[in-house]
Design an enzyme around this catalytic site. Structure first.
Site, PDB file in Angstrom:
ATOM      1  CB  ALA A  72      -0.768   0.085   1.609  1.00 28.03           C
ATOM      2  CB  ALA A 203      -2.387  -8.812  -0.331  1.00 27.09           C
ATOM      3  CG  HIS A 204       0.923  -6.764   4.737  1.00 25.04           C
ATOM      4  ND1 HIS A 204       1.310  -6.821   6.257  1.00 25.04           N
ATOM      5  CD2 HIS A 204       1.200  -5.911   4.092  1.00 25.04           C
ATOM      6  CE1 HIS A 204       1.362  -5.663   6.733  1.00 25.04           C
ATOM      7  NE2 HIS A 204       1.289  -4.797   5.219  1.00 25.04           N
ATOM      8  CB  THR A 240       9.985  -9.980 -13.483  1.00 23.55           C
ATOM      9  OG1 THR A 240      10.131  -9.776 -14.623  1.00 23.55           O
ATOM     10  CG2 THR A 240       9.067 -10.917 -13.579  1.00 23.55           C
ATOM     11  CB  CYS A 329       6.028   1.758   9.760  1.00 26.47           C
ATOM     12  SG  CYS A 329       4.056   2.805  10.288  1.00 26.47           S
TER      13      CYS A 329
HETATM   14  N1  C6P Z   1      -0.352   0.015   9.364  1.00 27.80           N
HETATM   15  C1  C6P Z   1      -0.320  -0.770  11.206  1.00 27.80           C
HETATM   16  O1  C6P Z   1       0.265  -1.130  11.941  1.00 27.80           O
HETATM   17  P1  C6P Z   1       2.438  -1.246   3.908  1.00 27.80           P
HETATM   18  O2  C6P Z   1       2.759  -2.255   4.419  1.00 27.80           O
HETATM   19  O3  C6P Z   1       2.447  -0.586   2.946  1.00 27.80           O
HETATM   20  O4  C6P Z   1       1.711  -2.546   3.046  1.00 27.80           O
HETATM   21  O5  C6P Z   1       0.918  -0.651   4.398  1.00 27.80           O
HETATM   22  C2  C6P Z   1       1.263   0.801   4.890  1.00 27.80           C
HETATM   23  C3  C6P Z   1      -0.028   1.246   5.497  1.00 27.80           C
HETATM   24  C4  C6P Z   1      -0.840   2.069   4.704  1.00 27.80           C
HETATM   25  N2  C6P Z   1      -1.583   2.651   4.853  1.00 27.80           N
HETATM   26  C5  C6P Z   1      -2.423   2.601   6.297  1.00 27.80           C
HETATM   27  C6  C6P Z   1      -3.991   2.621   6.702  1.00 27.80           C
HETATM   28  C7  C6P Z   1      -1.696   1.157   7.120  1.00 27.80           C
HETATM   29  O6  C6P Z   1      -2.588   1.057   8.056  1.00 27.80           O
HETATM   30  C8  C6P Z   1      -0.607   0.583   6.674  1.00 27.80           C
HETATM   31  C9  C6P Z   1      -0.108  -0.058   7.459  1.00 27.80           C
HETATM   32  C10 C6P Z   1      -0.138  -1.706   9.938  1.00 27.80           C
HETATM   33  O7  C6P Z   1      -0.977   0.135  11.429  1.00 27.80           O
HETATM   34  C11 C6P Z   1       1.629  -1.191   9.674  1.00 27.80           C
HETATM   35  S1  C6P Z   1       2.790   0.636   9.806  1.00 27.80           S
END
Ligand code: C6P
Length: 399
Positions: A72, A203-204, A240, A329
């Protein structure tokens, strides 16, 4: 000792069905999807199926685009920096609107743009931590190039009025991006119903693999790519694609967004969350930050007066329970939680938040155990000096 994972807003366990679906693409079906031979084209049917599941999961129109990204964070950067290049550097607009409670994947990107001369408005939230949609009207101007507002907050679980915001953006003809990272798989997400032009997916957060996400782009809303190179993703994102993860994300989306899955979140997961929360709220001077209404069914951000969030996490971790004080994070930053600060909470309250976030894989037994452990921890921590400090034995700043 029982292990209980209550940090599903940070990440989720991969659904075993999703892992099974991915396995062939990590072993014998290893061709590059862009190769013309059978090893490459052998990946196509499942990639197409995965894309279909992504389109269905958010009710995208067939003519819209879904660009596969690494996460994301990349999707958010792609839309904000893409708009910056297309409409700000190459046009006459210089203004972006967001809220003060977005994830750092939005705010840090916007801070960078501010350093480059872009004007950014951070809309205030109400005392429930939610933007009141009418507030937006006052701030849209002719120079506004983008409105970016999250669908659901990662810390409080509060759901934003996306349908109303989408209508206002449409009325003013301003592109609307929403970071739906914490909404997908928890509540219905429908880009057509809500007039969304761009939407970020990870996705995670819904029992798919890590390292894969997507950006939905409505037909006619193209973007300058962040990554130039090959012609993958129709030239929108070179490189890729991780086929196994894409296939996993597709199935995870299908499993998490079916009407039955959303119903299960609203009943089973919410039921467990409410039991856990109510047991804590029976203890004096505990509150749900932002109030209990209008939240994603899995999330509870609770403040326990006199108990430092970090100390609570330490006690829970000793007993096998994983939770957080806010964004994973920002977990090494012991500053008061910025989301709670945005509510205007007093500084003690701002240090006492604990985020408990559940998933469909939690069990009744786990919640019963967590309730016992949390009650004991509150009693213990309230009994000891307020100078008690959480001191991790080691940390690796590279993580
Ligand atoms: N929030 C939390 O503990 P990624 O990892 O890049 O796919 O997602 C980032 C992200 C973006 N937007 C929102 C609203 C999110 O909650 C998160 C990820 C986690 O709240 C990890 S910091």
């Amino acid at each position: 000792m029982m292990e209980v994972y209550l940090d599903n807003n940070a990440t989720t366990m991969i659904d075993p069905l999703v892992f099974e679906e991915m396995k062939p693409f990590l072993t014998n079906i290893y061709g590059n999807p862009n190769s013309l031979h059978r090893f490459g084209s052998g990946t196509h049917p499942k990639m197409v199926e995965a894309l279909d599941y992504l389109y269905e999961g958010i009710n995208a129109h067939d003519n819209d685009d879904i660009i596969i990204t690494a996460n994301a964070t990349e999707a958010n950067n792609m839309v904000i920096k893409g708009i910056w290049i297309d409409k700000i550097l190459n046009g006459n607009k210089n203004h972006i609107i967001t809220t003060e409670v977005e994830h750092p994947a939005i705010t840090a990107t916007l801070k960078f743009l501010e350093s480059q001369g872009v004007s950014v408005t951070y809309l205030p939230v109400n005392d429930e931590g939610v933007l009141e949609a009418h507030t937006l009207r006052k701030y849209i101007k002719d120079e506004t190039a983008l409105v970016t507002i999250m669908w659901a907050n990662n810390e409080t679980g509060k759901i934003f009025p996306i349908e109303e915001i989408g209508l206002i953006c449409k009325e003013f003809d301003v592109p609307f991006h929403t970071d739906a990272t914490q909404a997908i798989g928890k509540i219905p997400v429908d880009v057509q119903k809500c007039n969304v032009d761009y939407l970020s997916i990870s996705a995670h957060k819904f029992h798919g693999p890590k390292g894969i996400g997507a950006l939905y782009v409505k037909k006619g809303y193209s973007l300058t790519p962040l990554l130039h190179g090959g012609e993958q993703m129709g030239g929108h994102r070179a490189g890729t694609v991780d086929v196994a993860s894409m296939v996993g994300m597709g199935l995870a989306m299908k499993l998490a967004t079916s009407p039955e899955a959303i119903e299960y979140e609203q009943t089973f997961v919410k039921g467990l969350r409410d039991q856990l929360e109510n047991a804590i709220l029976e203890i004096s001077e505990t509150i749900v930050i932002g109030g209990a209404d209008n939240r994603t069914p899995n999330t509870s951000l609770i403040s326990i007066r006199g108990v430092e969030g970090e100390s609570m996490l330490w006690d829970l971790n000793q007993k096998g329970i994983g939770a957080s004080t806010g964004s994973a994070c920002a977990s090494e930053d012991l500053e008061a939680n910025p989301v709670m600060n945005a509510f205007g909470s007093d500084s003690e309250l701002a240090h006492t938040g604990v985020r408990l976030s559940l998933s469909r894989f939690n069990t009744q037994e786990e919640i019963d155990y967590a309730i016992d452990v949390i009650k004991t921890a509150i009693a213990r921590l309230r009994n000891i000096s307020s100078s008690f400090a959480y001191a991790p034995e080691s940390h690796n700043s590279q993580l």
